[in-house]
Each structure stands twice: as structure tokens, then as C-alpha cells.
Design an enzyme around this catalytic site. Sequence first.
Site, PDB file in Angstrom:
ATOM      1  CG  HIS A 198      10.897  -1.984   5.189  1.00  0.00           C
ATOM      2  ND1 HIS A 198       9.542  -1.921   4.995  1.00  0.00           N
ATOM      3  CD2 HIS A 198      11.137  -3.115   5.890  1.00  0.00           C
ATOM      4  CE1 HIS A 198       8.984  -2.971   5.578  1.00  0.00           C
ATOM      5  NE2 HIS A 198       9.925  -3.711   6.119  1.00  0.00           N
ATOM      6  CE1 TYR A 206       8.774   5.235   2.825  1.00  0.00           C
ATOM      7  CE2 TYR A 206       7.214   7.045   2.884  1.00  0.00           C
ATOM      8  CZ  TYR A 206       7.707   5.883   3.414  1.00  0.00           C
ATOM      9  OH  TYR A 206       7.136   5.352   4.544  1.00  0.00           O
ATOM     10  NE  ARG A 248       9.561   6.542   8.683  1.00  0.00           N
ATOM     11  CZ  ARG A 248       8.672   6.275   7.723  1.00  0.00           C
ATOM     12  NH1 ARG A 248       8.907   5.268   6.872  1.00  0.00           N
ATOM     13  NH2 ARG A 248       7.581   6.996   7.609  1.00  0.00           N
ATOM     14  CD  GLU A 257      10.221  -7.121   6.643  1.00  0.00           C
ATOM     15  OE1 GLU A 257      10.099  -8.256   7.172  1.00  0.00           O
ATOM     16  OE2 GLU A 257      10.153  -6.067   7.283  1.00  0.00           O
ATOM     17  NE  ARG A 314       3.857   6.768   1.461  1.00  0.00           N
ATOM     18  CZ  ARG A 314       4.143   5.566   1.923  1.00  0.00           C
ATOM     19  NH1 ARG A 314       4.714   4.672   1.149  1.00  0.00           N
ATOM     20  NH2 ARG A 314       3.851   5.256   3.153  1.00  0.00           N
ATOM     21  CG  ASN A 359       8.299  -1.831   0.711  1.00  0.00           C
ATOM     22  OD1 ASN A 359       7.675  -1.909   1.768  1.00  0.00           O
ATOM     23  ND2 ASN A 359       8.957  -0.741   0.352  1.00  0.00           N
ATOM     24  CB  ALA A 372       1.299   0.402   6.635  1.00  0.00           C
ATOM     25  N   PRO A 422       0.789  -1.226   0.000  1.00  0.00           N
ATOM     26  CG  PRO A 422      -0.129  -1.118   2.122  1.00  0.00           C
ATOM     27  CD  PRO A 422       0.523  -2.063   1.168  1.00  0.00           C
ATOM     28  CG  ASN A 423      -0.306   4.314   1.207  1.00  0.00           C
ATOM     29  OD1 ASN A 423      -1.267   4.848   0.671  1.00  0.00           O
ATOM     30  ND2 ASN A 423      -0.398   3.738   2.391  1.00  0.00           N
TER      31      ASN A 423
HETATM   32  C1  DQA Z   1       8.028   1.257   4.132  1.00  0.00           C
HETATM   33  C2  DQA Z   1       8.037   1.488   5.660  1.00  0.00           C
HETATM   34  C3  DQA Z   1       6.653   1.279   6.233  1.00  0.00           C
HETATM   35  O1  DQA Z   1       6.674   1.500   7.637  1.00  0.00           O
HETATM   36  C4  DQA Z   1       5.656   2.235   5.605  1.00  0.00           C
HETATM   37  O2  DQA Z   1       4.364   1.984   6.084  1.00  0.00           O
HETATM   38  C5  DQA Z   1       5.691   2.205   4.113  1.00  0.00           C
HETATM   39  C6  DQA Z   1       6.977   2.110   3.439  1.00  0.00           C
HETATM   40  C7  DQA Z   1       9.388   1.574   3.503  1.00  0.00           C
HETATM   41  O3  DQA Z   1       9.614   1.123   2.389  1.00  0.00           O
HETATM   42  O4  DQA Z   1      10.213   2.293   4.077  1.00  0.00           O
HETATM   43  O5  DQA Z   1       4.662   2.332   3.453  1.00  0.00           O
HETATM   44  O6  DQA Z   1       7.753  -0.119   3.896  1.00  0.00           O
END
Ligand code: DQA
Length: 139
Positions: free
Chosen positions: A97, A22, A104, A95, A17, A71, A74, A9-10
Site C-alpha cells: 500500500h 498518493y 486512516r 501486499e 487522485r 496493491n 480497496a 481499482p483506482n
Molecule cells: C491503497 C489503500 C486502500 O485502502 C485504498 O482503497 C487504495 C489505495 C494504498 O495503496 O494506500 O485504493 O491500497
Amino acid sequence: MKIQIINGPNLNLLGTREKSIYGDLSFEKYYAQLQAAFPNLQLSYFQSNIEGEIINKIHEVGFSFDGIVLNAGAYTHTSIAIADAISAINIPVIEVHISNVYKREAFRHHSMIAPSCKGVIAGFGLISYRLALESFLQQ
Ligand code: DQA
């Protein structure tokens, strides 16, 4: 080697964003760079904001591809269902990020999915994906 990249998501809003966290590159542009950098890997890319669609993709590739770079956004911090999907398949999942989640908010410090994954890469910006792909070549 067939590797599936999955963004949760996102992450469709990368480049737009929260640029200070990011960066300002869209994933589509970065994906083109990855394809050029790894000509020996057969890469596929999937993004969804919907937990069930991410699970369906894990099931779809999890018995035929060689690995997944995930990735989960959240959902990383909340999803027992994605953790179960990773445990259910028989290919390695890495995994990743973009941000260093440990620098954070406290709620980002715990990953529900990490115990089901082969490894975790966080905090290198979009290079996190490149490092994950590199790990498949080093096996
Ligand atoms: C993320 C870190 C997560 O905590 C966050 O919700 C994201 C992006 C990252 O790539 O740094 O959406 O996965």
C-alpha cells in the site's frame, strides 16, 4: 526472476487522485524508474479496476512467475475472492500500500488478503513497491 506487479481499482489515477495521500507521480512514470532500478528482475505490470480481471492475472502468472507485488486497492479490505486466488497459486505474493492504511479510516485497518500473503508493506509512498521488489532479491 519474473515478478508481476498488479495494481487494483483506482490506481490508474495515481498522480491525479488525492495527491495529498498518493502523491503526484503516475504509476507509469514510477514503473519506468522501477525497471531502471531493478535490471536483474523481469518486471511485468498490470492494472485493473475489475476484481475478476485481477483474479485472472493472479491465476495466469501464479504457476510460472517467481512472485507478485499486489496493491489490491480497496479490494484489499473486501475481497475473499482475491484472497482465495492468492491461496490457490504457488508463488509468494507481497501486499503493498502506498498510504499507511493503519493511520486512516477504520475500514482500511483490516486486510482480507494479508493472511494469504507472504508479507505486507504499507505507508512508504511509491517506495513501498521498491521495498517489495527488494525483498525478492534478498531471498
Ligand atoms: C491503497 C489503500 C486502500 O485502502 C485504498 O482503497 C487504495 C489505495 C494504498 O495503496 O494506500 O485504493 O491500497
